[in-house]
Design an enzyme around this catalytic site. Structure first.
Site, PDB file in Angstrom:
ATOM      1  CE1 TYR A  51      -8.985   1.940  -9.054  1.00  0.00           C
ATOM      2  CE2 TYR A  51      -7.103   1.901 -10.526  1.00  0.00           C
ATOM      3  CZ  TYR A  51      -8.002   1.237  -9.728  1.00  0.00           C
ATOM      4  OH  TYR A  51      -7.915  -0.133  -9.594  1.00  0.00           O
TER       5      TYR A  51
ATOM      6  CB  CYS B  52     -16.732   4.984 -29.499  1.00  0.00           C
ATOM      7  SG  CYS B  52     -16.143   4.922 -31.160  1.00  0.00           S
TER       8      CYS B  52
ATOM      9  N   GLY C 259       0.752  -1.244   0.000  1.00  0.00           N
ATOM     10  CA  GLY C 259       0.000   0.000   0.000  1.00  0.00           C
ATOM     11  C   GLY C 259       0.781   1.291   0.000  1.00  0.00           C
TER      12      GLY C 259
HETATM   13  C1  LIG Z   1      -3.343  -4.842  -3.761  1.00  0.00           C
HETATM   14  C2  LIG Z   1      -2.763  -5.531  -2.606  1.00  0.00           C
HETATM   15  C3  LIG Z   1      -1.421  -5.346  -2.272  1.00  0.00           C
HETATM   16  C4  LIG Z   1      -0.498  -4.402  -3.020  1.00  0.00           C
HETATM   17  O1  LIG Z   1      -0.880  -3.079  -2.884  1.00  0.00           O
HETATM   18  P1  LIG Z   1       0.097  -1.918  -3.452  1.00  0.00           P
HETATM   19  O2  LIG Z   1      -0.652  -0.687  -3.194  1.00  0.00           O
HETATM   20  O3  LIG Z   1       0.283  -2.184  -4.896  1.00  0.00           O
HETATM   21  O4  LIG Z   1       1.361  -1.990  -2.678  1.00  0.00           O
HETATM   22  C5  LIG Z   1      -0.911  -6.073  -1.221  1.00  0.00           C
HETATM   23  N1  LIG Z   1      -1.686  -6.934  -0.507  1.00  0.00           N
HETATM   24  C6  LIG Z   1      -2.982  -7.132  -0.795  1.00  0.00           C
HETATM   25  C7  LIG Z   1      -3.766  -8.093   0.007  1.00  0.00           C
HETATM   26  C8  LIG Z   1      -3.570  -6.440  -1.849  1.00  0.00           C
HETATM   27  O5  LIG Z   1      -4.861  -6.640  -2.128  1.00  0.00           O
END
Ligand SMILES: *Cc1c(COP(=O)(O)O)cnc(C)c1O
Length: 421
Positions: free
Chosen positions: A318, A346, A239
């Site tokens: 997004y 389109c 994340g």
């Molecule tokens: C999407 C996801 C990640 C990776 O998220 P990033 O933002 O790309 O680092 C890691 N773990 C889980 C469970 C996810 O769904």
């Protein structure tokens, strides 16, 4: 930081001129830099040391087997969310002991395949999933190592479509119910509790939500241990956000993220797993496209390019921003011109950027979308019967096509007409 820089007035991917790749492979095309992927992976390794740890690359951000091989050879584990991704990791030579299986909807067939092929752990997201896994493992005479993904109810303060750690999200079990679910896991045959899992969202721009979530995981670790569970691994998810706009305030660095981890859970004696996707792959990729037409509208000019929303969906899905750079470096001091950069599909949603200031461009010019390595090629489709966009990996002066563009014959022949029609 990445390895896409102008040299002698032309954009390079490491030591290869981007235009050379475009000439050979055609456009649109994704180009990845091995040096950037390597560098980003190592930043996480360094950020977590000296804690015992495994950095599991979130395959869903960029799943090409060549990229997985590169990262796997550096020692990366893999975070998969489907058996398709699991098979990609295996095809890249990553052993099952380094693969964690996430996701809210694992099927029994997927559980079976992962147990047979070898798996480090399942990150279980619900009680029905736990019971299904127990049945599948028992029927195979195996024991499934698990963590339970807890939902800490913290606000990741990111885009609503990629926030996952609030109680209204579909992910994990509420942290308040963890004791109950772990007690169930301990009772079920074929299940072995090994740790706790949490993942609060993607493209986080600050560390405070991580700190709040990891603090709750630390408390939970003590509580579950007191209740008799052997909590020896903490999977802290992915994340961490990346800079999509150059020059703007940058998101936190992996090093500072590592400090948060050490401060909040470092004293527990657990092995730490993290699942970064975007931070490893995002700025390691470009999408290169050619201008087909410059169309003058009533109140604006459109740059119609040969990439479309089916190749890179993030802007339309997004409202994501991608920096756009011309492949030939503009002369110093050249006047910028606002363009709407659009694809040929389109749909009004097939718009990459509005009123984007760029140097004057003409049909035939190449431009590149930066930061397109994550959630780019993996989300591509063949909408409008446009062939899936090819991928190229660059390493130093070498480049290779790591996924080729399908031919139109292949696309058309994938359909079949029933004999009774
Ligand atoms: C999407 C996801 C990640 C990776 O998220 P990033 O933002 O790309 O680092 C890691 N773990 C889980 C469970 C996810 O769904």
């Amino acid at each position: 930081m990445d390895h896409f820089l102008y040299r002698n007035g032309v954009l390079h991917a490491e030591d290869v001129p981007v235009a050379e790749i475009a000439a050979q492979v055609g456009t649109p095309v994704y180009i990845y830099s091995a040096a950037t992927l390597t560098r980003h992976f190592r930043l996480f390794q360094e950020a977590l040391s000296p804690l015992p740890h495994l950095v599991c690359f979130a395959i869903k951000s960029l799943s090409n087997v060549a990229v997985l091989k590169l990262l796997g050879d550096l020692g990366a584990g893999m975070d998969v969310v489907s058996i398709g991704e699991y098979l990609r990791a295996k095809a890249a030579g990553v052993p099952g002991e380094r693969i964690v299986f996430s996701g809210v909807g694992k099927t029994r067939a997927e559980m079976r395949a992962a147990l047979e092929g070898g798996i480090r752990q399942f990150n279980v997201e619900s009680e029905p999933e736990l019971m299904a896994l127990s049945e599948v493992a028992t029927s195979l005479g195996k024991v499934a190592p698990i963590t339970v993904r807890v939902n800490p109810d913290v606000d990741a303060r990111t885009h609503a479509k990629i926030a996952t750690g609030k109680k209204e999200n579909k992910f994990g079990i509420p942290i308040s119910r963890a004791s109950e679910v772990y007690a169930l896991a301990a009772r079920l045959p074929g299940i072995e509790v090994v740790g706790i899992d949490v993942h609060i969202g993607s493209q986080l721009a600050e560390l405070a939500p991580f700190e709040a979530a990891f603090g709750k995981v630390a408390e939970l670790t003590q509580r579950l241990r007191a209740e008799g569970h052997d909590i020896r691994r903490l999977d802290l998810g992915g994340g961490l956000g990346i800079p999509y706009t150059r020059g703007n305030e940058a998101p936190p660095l992996p090093m500072h993220y590592g400090e948060i981890i050490k401060r909040s859970v470092g004293h527990l004696g657990c092995e730490i797993e993290i699942e970064p996707g975007r931070l490893i792959s995002g700025n390691a990729g470009l999408l290169v496209t050619e201008v087909i037409y410059v169309k003058s509208g009533e109140d604006r000019d459109f740059l119609i390019v040969d990439a479309a929303m089916n190749d890179l969906v993030r802007p339309s899905m997004y409202d994501a921003h991608h920096d756009i750079v011309p492949v030939v470096e503009p002369a110093a001091g050249v006047d910028q011109h606002p363009y709407d950069v659009v694809g040929p599909i389109c749909e009004t949603g097939d718009t990459f950027a509005r009123a984007r200031a760029l140097p004057p461009l003409a049909a035939g010019d190449l431009i590149a979308f930066r930061s397109a390595g994550a959630y780019g090629a993996v989300m591509a489709s063949e909408y409008n019967s446009r062939p899936l966009v090819p991928e190229v990996l660059v390493k130093g002066e070498h480049f290779a096509v790591i996924r080729s563009r399908p031919s139109y014959i292949e696309i058309v022949n994938r359909d079949s007409i029933p004999e009774w029609l």
